[in-house]
Design a protein around this motif. Sequence first.
Motif, PDB file in Angstrom:
ATOM      1  N   ALA A 113     -39.963 -59.740  10.779  1.00  0.00           N
ATOM      2  CA  ALA A 113     -39.435 -60.894  10.049  1.00  0.00           C
ATOM      3  C   ALA A 113     -38.305 -60.411   9.143  1.00  0.00           C
ATOM      4  N   VAL A 114     -37.433 -61.306   8.748  1.00  0.00           N
ATOM      5  CA  VAL A 114     -36.365 -60.957   7.811  1.00  0.00           C
ATOM      6  C   VAL A 114     -36.027 -62.189   6.984  1.00  0.00           C
ATOM      7  N   ARG A 115     -35.743 -61.954   5.724  1.00  0.00           N
ATOM      8  CA  ARG A 115     -35.245 -62.979   4.815  1.00  0.00           C
ATOM      9  C   ARG A 115     -34.001 -62.407   4.149  1.00  0.00           C
ATOM     10  N   ALA A 116     -33.001 -63.221   3.951  1.00  0.00           N
ATOM     11  CA  ALA A 116     -31.754 -62.732   3.357  1.00  0.00           C
ATOM     12  C   ALA A 116     -32.002 -62.050   2.020  1.00  0.00           C
ATOM     13  N   HIS A 117     -32.862 -62.650   1.178  1.00  0.00           N
ATOM     14  CA  HIS A 117     -33.029 -62.112  -0.173  1.00  0.00           C
ATOM     15  C   HIS A 117     -33.760 -60.780  -0.211  1.00  0.00           C
ATOM     16  N   TRP A 118     -34.327 -60.327   0.931  1.00  0.00           N
ATOM     17  CA  TRP A 118     -34.957 -59.009   0.938  1.00  0.00           C
ATOM     18  C   TRP A 118     -33.924 -57.893   0.777  1.00  0.00           C
ATOM     19  N   VAL A 135     -23.346 -61.937  -8.745  1.00  0.00           N
ATOM     20  CA  VAL A 135     -22.668 -61.768  -7.457  1.00  0.00           C
ATOM     21  C   VAL A 135     -23.367 -62.635  -6.416  1.00  0.00           C
ATOM     22  N   GLN A 136     -22.621 -63.545  -5.828  1.00  0.00           N
ATOM     23  CA  GLN A 136     -23.143 -64.375  -4.737  1.00  0.00           C
ATOM     24  C   GLN A 136     -22.930 -63.630  -3.421  1.00  0.00           C
ATOM     25  N   VAL A 137     -23.971 -63.552  -2.614  1.00  0.00           N
ATOM     26  CA  VAL A 137     -23.920 -62.779  -1.376  1.00  0.00           C
ATOM     27  C   VAL A 137     -24.208 -63.706  -0.196  1.00  0.00           C
ATOM     28  N   ARG A 138     -23.356 -63.641   0.823  1.00  0.00           N
ATOM     29  CA  ARG A 138     -23.560 -64.440   2.033  1.00  0.00           C
ATOM     30  C   ARG A 138     -23.799 -63.516   3.216  1.00  0.00           C
ATOM     31  N   LEU A 139     -24.965 -63.680   3.847  1.00  0.00           N
ATOM     32  CA  LEU A 139     -25.333 -62.936   5.044  1.00  0.00           C
ATOM     33  C   LEU A 139     -25.520 -63.911   6.206  1.00  0.00           C
ATOM     34  N   ASP A 140     -25.727 -63.357   7.397  1.00  0.00           N
ATOM     35  CA  ASP A 140     -25.993 -64.206   8.559  1.00  0.00           C
ATOM     36  C   ASP A 140     -27.247 -65.055   8.339  1.00  0.00           C
ATOM     37  N   GLU A 141     -28.260 -64.467   7.684  1.00  0.00           N
ATOM     38  CA  GLU A 141     -29.546 -65.151   7.511  1.00  0.00           C
ATOM     39  C   GLU A 141     -29.566 -66.152   6.362  1.00  0.00           C
ATOM     40  N   GLY A 142     -28.575 -66.120   5.502  1.00  0.00           N
ATOM     41  CA  GLY A 142     -28.567 -67.034   4.378  1.00  0.00           C
ATOM     42  C   GLY A 142     -27.860 -66.442   3.175  1.00  0.00           C
ATOM     43  N   GLU A 143     -28.012 -67.092   2.023  1.00  0.00           N
ATOM     44  CA  GLU A 143     -27.347 -66.663   0.802  1.00  0.00           C
ATOM     45  C   GLU A 143     -28.351 -66.366  -0.293  1.00  0.00           C
ATOM     46  N   PHE A 144     -27.948 -65.475  -1.177  1.00  0.00           N
ATOM     47  CA  PHE A 144     -28.708 -65.183  -2.382  1.00  0.00           C
ATOM     48  C   PHE A 144     -27.727 -64.658  -3.418  1.00  0.00           C
ATOM     49  N   TYR A 145     -28.200 -64.492  -4.626  1.00  0.00           N
ATOM     50  CA  TYR A 145     -27.337 -63.914  -5.655  1.00  0.00           C
ATOM     51  C   TYR A 145     -28.093 -62.825  -6.398  1.00  0.00           C
ATOM     52  N   ASP A 174     -21.924 -58.977   7.198  1.00  0.00           N
ATOM     53  CA  ASP A 174     -22.929 -59.234   8.219  1.00  0.00           C
ATOM     54  C   ASP A 174     -24.163 -58.375   7.956  1.00  0.00           C
ATOM     55  N   THR A 175     -25.227 -58.693   8.654  1.00  0.00           N
ATOM     56  CA  THR A 175     -26.492 -58.013   8.413  1.00  0.00           C
ATOM     57  C   THR A 175     -26.419 -56.540   8.789  1.00  0.00           C
ATOM     58  N   GLU A 176     -25.662 -56.219   9.813  1.00  0.00           N
ATOM     59  CA  GLU A 176     -25.520 -54.813  10.226  1.00  0.00           C
ATOM     60  C   GLU A 176     -24.912 -53.984   9.102  1.00  0.00           C
ATOM     61  N   THR A 177     -23.869 -54.519   8.463  1.00  0.00           N
ATOM     62  CA  THR A 177     -23.239 -53.809   7.349  1.00  0.00           C
ATOM     63  C   THR A 177     -24.195 -53.701   6.176  1.00  0.00           C
ATOM     64  N   CYS A 178     -24.914 -54.779   5.895  1.00  0.00           N
ATOM     65  CA  CYS A 178     -25.859 -54.760   4.781  1.00  0.00           C
ATOM     66  C   CYS A 178     -26.964 -53.737   5.020  1.00  0.00           C
ATOM     67  N   THR A 179     -27.439 -53.636   6.251  1.00  0.00           N
ATOM     68  CA  THR A 179     -28.458 -52.650   6.585  1.00  0.00           C
ATOM     69  C   THR A 179     -27.920 -51.234   6.405  1.00  0.00           C
TER      70      THR A 179
END
Length: 212
Positions: A113-118, A135-145, A174-179
């Motif tokens: 499972a994955v959630r953006a805020h993780w 800082v507002q962050v936008r990923l493929d899975e959603g947004e969080f700050y 993107d999620t790949e970069t975030c990972t």
Amino acid sequence: MSPRRSYDQYCSAARALDAVGDRWTLLIVRELLAGPRRYTDLHADLPGVSTDVLASRLKDMERDGLTTRRRMPPPGAVYVYELTGRGRELLPVLQALGEWGAPLLGERRPTDAVRAHWFALPLLRALEGFGEGVVQVRLDEGEFYVRAGAVAGEQPVYGEGSAPSAPDARLALDTETCTALCRGDLTLAEAIRTHRVAVSGDSPLSKALREP
């Protein structure tokens, strides 16, 4: 309520594990670092936990002084769980644990499972040294700050969705970069320089992020 299990060892590490070593406890802390959460929200963002186990862990955490339960004022009038000061002190513990575990991420499994805020807590560490601000962050899975430069005080260090006020900077990736950032394969400065992370905003924080 059953008595808390103990290692019965006169050691600070053992005592800490008496309080937070049970399965799911630290992940509940991770969720509550975003601020007060309803039981249903916690259950939704902890896929795999049974309702009985979640209720038991929350009771244990309240007994141990890590969380409190309170009723929100109308029109909500629902009960929420939130961390105490003692519970918020677990922020650096979770960050250190996440940093240690980052090399274990590897490829995402089909069952994961994955959630953006993780990704919020690893990104908080990646933002260290750039300054303070939201800082507002936008990923493929959603947004969080996240609150860059924040410590575990009264305000949540991160939150799901949009920030409650205008953010100081916005990051899109993107999620790949975030990972890769979470694993330490890439620094935030490198990701911005190579255009893998887009930065927008005019605040001192956003300008610091864009500096080569």
